[in-house]
Write an enzyme that holds these catalytic residues in place. Structure first.
Site, PDB file in Angstrom:
ATOM      1  N   ASP A   7     -12.580  -7.161  -8.035  1.00 15.54           N
ATOM      2  CA  ASP A   7     -11.765  -6.157  -7.347  1.00 15.54           C
ATOM      3  C   ASP A   7     -10.563  -6.911  -6.787  1.00 15.54           C
ATOM      4  OD1 ASP A   7     -10.544  -4.427  -5.568  1.00 15.54           O
ATOM      5  OD2 ASP A   7     -12.295  -4.145  -4.282  1.00 15.54           O
ATOM      6  N   LYS A  69       0.327  -7.214  -4.785  1.00 15.15           N
ATOM      7  CA  LYS A  69      -0.153  -6.234  -5.762  1.00 15.15           C
ATOM      8  C   LYS A  69       0.792  -5.032  -5.845  1.00 15.15           C
ATOM      9  CE  LYS A  69      -4.194  -3.317  -6.714  1.00 15.15           C
ATOM     10  NZ  LYS A  69      -5.597  -3.066  -6.339  1.00 15.15           N
ATOM     11  N   GLU A 146     -10.275   1.792 -10.339  1.00 15.60           N
ATOM     12  CA  GLU A 146     -11.006   1.608  -9.081  1.00 15.60           C
ATOM     13  C   GLU A 146     -11.911   2.791  -8.739  1.00 15.60           C
ATOM     14  OE1 GLU A 146      -7.935   0.530  -6.289  1.00 15.60           O
ATOM     15  OE2 GLU A 146      -7.628  -1.409  -7.260  1.00 15.60           O
ATOM     16  N   ASP A 169     -10.568   6.397  -0.833  1.00 13.96           N
ATOM     17  CA  ASP A 169     -10.374   4.945  -0.707  1.00 13.96           C
ATOM     18  C   ASP A 169      -9.217   4.649   0.246  1.00 13.96           C
ATOM     19  OD1 ASP A 169      -9.867   2.246  -0.972  1.00 13.96           O
ATOM     20  OD2 ASP A 169      -9.963   2.217  -3.158  1.00 13.96           O
TER      21      ASP A 169
END
Ligand code: ADP
Ligand code: MG
Length: 560
Positions: A7, A69, A146, A169
């Site tokens: 992850d 990211k 994800e 999330d």
């Protein structure tokens, strides 16, 4: 051969392996499963990833990067310690660290990985993620979305094999809400929504501002380093509120105390909750579902631990979310599960229907009225179901044409120039009369959301494959090898003595943040520690580290 599951998060990254059918999160050399996605480059080229780097974000901001990211698949370049890195190169250092941790844990070399990416990641971002894997010396077996990973883990852990999930999330800086179906080995993302600038950081800021308001400080007037240290304390206060009813925030030279409760936090975050409810409404609307048609609301991301989030969701949805294990570990557990399935050569199909092909993909054809402005010829149209492989048939534009240039475009506009050029394939063709050439252009958009283009001249039976030459984003195989060699000259800091380095880095950070007597105390502790380190007596070093940690905890107001 083990395949590891990663992850690769904006804030934190994790690595997971499957051993004897058991999913295990791999601890890093500090014994923690969460490794901050922060990279620090030292003047000698040594790379440091994780907690130590996170401390250096404060003390060495120009040598340290975080949140890269966000820039995957863009042309952004980071300059650290006077060297340049792309976002995927910085990510490759994080991946290299995780790979090393996994190798130490497994006792064998690791060369293959499955990595999770946000469902909304486009072609460039996915490609960049694969490149990061390659640059870390791993073959990326597969990218998994994800929310799919979270649904997979939720289904395994709850013992319910199948169902419809709402995956919520909330990470450090981003909110992703998805509706995911998992039936008969197909994980299908029905809809995704979210807010790219809403996460735990915003809650920290709300706490910081509320504190300033209460004690009469003007938040905007704080210096950068003061803001940074107040935000750190606010995050700490936020985390305390997850475990307890109250938390006290003390900041600044005058050290005024202000007590937060979850009630006060909830009141102060109304605006954030409004944005969260909007994202949930959007995803339910796009998926054409009502909350009653959702079997399980799955909490994912560190910020989902907050009681105020749980209560908000419970009230807003009229349904209790389920917290299976730790929310910040669930994606990793899902990727690890998937890696295990992959190892056994089984297959789960992970589909993104709504989001992975949101644009039309096509090529250029001649515009007879204005040669300078070729027209877009769609090959895979937007909202196509994946995987998709389609062929477009083309011919030459004039007699004896010996060369064609096949552009690869993404977008909905009539003229190619108004769409995004992803790349180009140049090919020599057999010269024949106008209209007689038989050129086939095949676009294959796979379930990872990666595009491959093949151009074939039927006369010669010659095929060129898509080495997409958009230099902005992609490296050719050769360039990749070259860059891999260069990156290999950067060594990761060794894991030995990591705790000492963390304590020293933390001491430096606290020195920068504090003043006066507290600074003097830090200097004393650090000097003692450095002196003892020279004696090389492990027992003494361990004692001295404990002593330093206790002093730092006290100075930071952390409870023992
Ligand atoms: P990402 O997916 O962005 O990499 P994570 O899922 O690891 O991030 O979430 C990081 C966020 O979770 C941070 O903002 C952190 O403050 C928050 N967080 C972690 N633990 C807790 C906790 N116990 N209570 C509240 N927030 C937490
Ligand atoms: Mg995450």
């Amino acid at each position: 051969m083990a395949i590891i599951g990663i992850d690769l998060g904006t804030t934190n990254s994790l690595v997971c392996v499957c051993q004897d059918g058991q999913v295990r999160l791999v601890p890093n050399s500090l014994g923690q499963v969460l490794t901050p996605s922060v990279v620090n480059v030292e003047a000698n080229g040594e790379i440091c990833v994780g907690a130590v780097a996170k401390e250096r974000l404060v003390t060495h901001p120009s040598d340290t990067a975080a949140s890269f990211k966000r820039y995957m698949g863009t042309e952004k370049v980071f300059t650290l310690a006077k060297r340049s890195f792309t976002p995927q190169e910085l990510s490759s250092f994080v991946l290299r660290q995780l790979k090393e941790d996994a190798e130490r844990f497994l006792g064998e070399e690791v060369t293959e990985a499955v990595i999770s990416v946000p469902a909304y990641f486009n072609d460039h971002q996915r490609y960049a993620t694969r490149e990061a894997g390659r640059l870390a010396g791993m073959q990326v077996e597969r990218l998994i979305n994800e929310p799919s990973a979270a649904a997979l883990a939720a289904s395994r852990l709850s013992g319910q094999e199948e169902g419809s999930y709402l995956v919520f999330d909330l990470g450090g800086g981003t909110l992703d809400v998805s509706v995911v179906d998992y039936f008969e080995n197909v994980i299908e993302i029905i809809a995704v929504s979210g807010d790219n600038h809403l996460g735990g950081n915003d809650f920290d800021e709300v706490i910081a501002r509320r504190y300033c308001e209460a004690v009469g400080i003007i938040y905007e007037e704080l210096e950068e380093h003061e803001k940074a240290s107040l935000l750190r304390l606010s995050e700490k206060c936020k985390k305390e509120l997850t475990a307890r009813k109250e938390a006290v925030l003390i900041f600044g030279p005058e050290g005024q105390a202000f007590t937060f409760t979850n009630m006060l936090l909830a009141e102060s975050c109304q605006n954030l909750f409004d944005r969260i409810s909007q994202a949930i409404k959007n995803v339910l609307r796009d998926s054409r579902r009502t909350i009653d048609e959702i079997d399980e609301v799955v909490l994912v991301g560190g910020s989902s631990r907050m009681p105020v989030i749980f209560l908000f969701l419970q009230t807003f949805l009229g349904k209790s979310p389920c917290m299976i294990g730790s929310p910040d570990e669930i994606v990793a557990a899902g990727v690890g599960t998937y890696a295990g399935i992959k190892e056994r050569k089984q297959e789960i199909r992970d589909l993104v229907l709504t989001d992975s092909c949101p644009f039309t993909l096509g090529t250029n054809v001649a515009n007879h009225s204005d040669h300078a402005r070729p027209i877009m010829s769609p090959i895979i149209e937007r909202n196509s179901i994946l995987p998709s492989s389609k062929i477009g048939y083309y011919t030459n534009a004039y007699d004896g044409q010996s060369h064609i240039s096949i552009g690869i475009y993404q977008g909905e506009s009539y003229y190619c120039e108004d769409n995004i050029e992803l790349g180009k394939i140049e090919m020599d063709i057999l010269p024949v009369r106008k209209g007689e050439a038989m050129i086939e252009v095949r676009f294959t958009y796979d379930i990872n959301g990666i595009l491959e283009v093949e151009v074939t001249d039927r006369y010669q039976n010659k095929t060129e494959r898509a080495v997409v030459t958009s230099r902005n984003f992609r490296l050719s195989e050769q360039e990749l090898e070259q860059r891999l060699k260069e990156l290999n000259t950067y060594k990761l800091a060794s894991s030995g003595g990591i705790r000492t380095r963390l304590v020293l880095a933390r001491g430096e950070r606290l020195f920068a943040q504090l003043l006066g007597d507290e600074r003097r105390e830090i200097v004393e502790v650090m000097q003692r520690l450095e002196k003892i380190m020279n004696e090389q007596n492990d027992q003494k070093i361990a004692n001295s580290l404990r002593e330093a940690e206790a002093v730092f905890d006290r100075l930071e107001g952390l409870e023992p």
